[in-house]
Design a protein around this motif. Sequence first.
Motif, PDB file in Angstrom:
ATOM      1  N   GLY A  48      60.348  45.150 -36.626  1.00  0.00           N
ATOM      2  CA  GLY A  48      60.275  46.320 -35.745  1.00  0.00           C
ATOM      3  C   GLY A  48      60.025  47.596 -36.512  1.00  0.00           C
ATOM      4  N   LEU A  49      60.658  47.723 -37.676  1.00  0.00           N
ATOM      5  CA  LEU A  49      60.455  48.905 -38.509  1.00  0.00           C
ATOM      6  C   LEU A  49      59.027  48.954 -39.050  1.00  0.00           C
ATOM      7  N   ILE A  50      58.506  47.818 -39.472  1.00  0.00           N
ATOM      8  CA  ILE A  50      57.117  47.765 -39.941  1.00  0.00           C
ATOM      9  C   ILE A  50      56.167  48.109 -38.796  1.00  0.00           C
ATOM     10  N   GLY A  51      56.442  47.593 -37.604  1.00  0.00           N
ATOM     11  CA  GLY A  51      55.605  47.902 -36.448  1.00  0.00           C
ATOM     12  C   GLY A  51      55.645  49.369 -36.076  1.00  0.00           C
ATOM     13  N   PHE A  52      56.822  49.983 -36.202  1.00  0.00           N
ATOM     14  CA  PHE A  52      56.949  51.410 -35.903  1.00  0.00           C
ATOM     15  C   PHE A  52      56.090  52.245 -36.847  1.00  0.00           C
ATOM     16  N   PHE A  53      56.149  51.950 -38.152  1.00  0.00           N
ATOM     17  CA  PHE A  53      55.360  52.714 -39.109  1.00  0.00           C
ATOM     18  C   PHE A  53      53.870  52.447 -38.939  1.00  0.00           C
TER      19      PHE A  53
END
Length: 103
Positions: A48-53
């Motif tokens: 999710g964090l990778i997708g957000f960035f």
Amino acid sequence: MVIRFRFNLLLYLTALLVALKATDIIDWSWGWVLAPLWLPVAVVLGLGLIGFFFAARLLAKLKQSFGLPTTPGREEIVINDGDEAATPDVPPPRRIGNTYDHE
């Protein structure tokens, strides 16, 4: 049905590892023994964090391709004072969101 099966499988694996740790058959730390409980959560949060960035970078590139400022507070505000007779060949500025675009 698939999600429920996977969750039960992780609980069974955790119970097995706890039993093996309690009987001193394996000499792992408790963090790794309980990994079937926290590891899926960590993977989901990491993705999710990778997708957000990735989404933030894509949005910045889209803004840049449309000529919009990518950082807040750098908008150029143009005030039309109504003196259109002095420059008839220049079109008036076009408003896009909070910015004005000159063509």
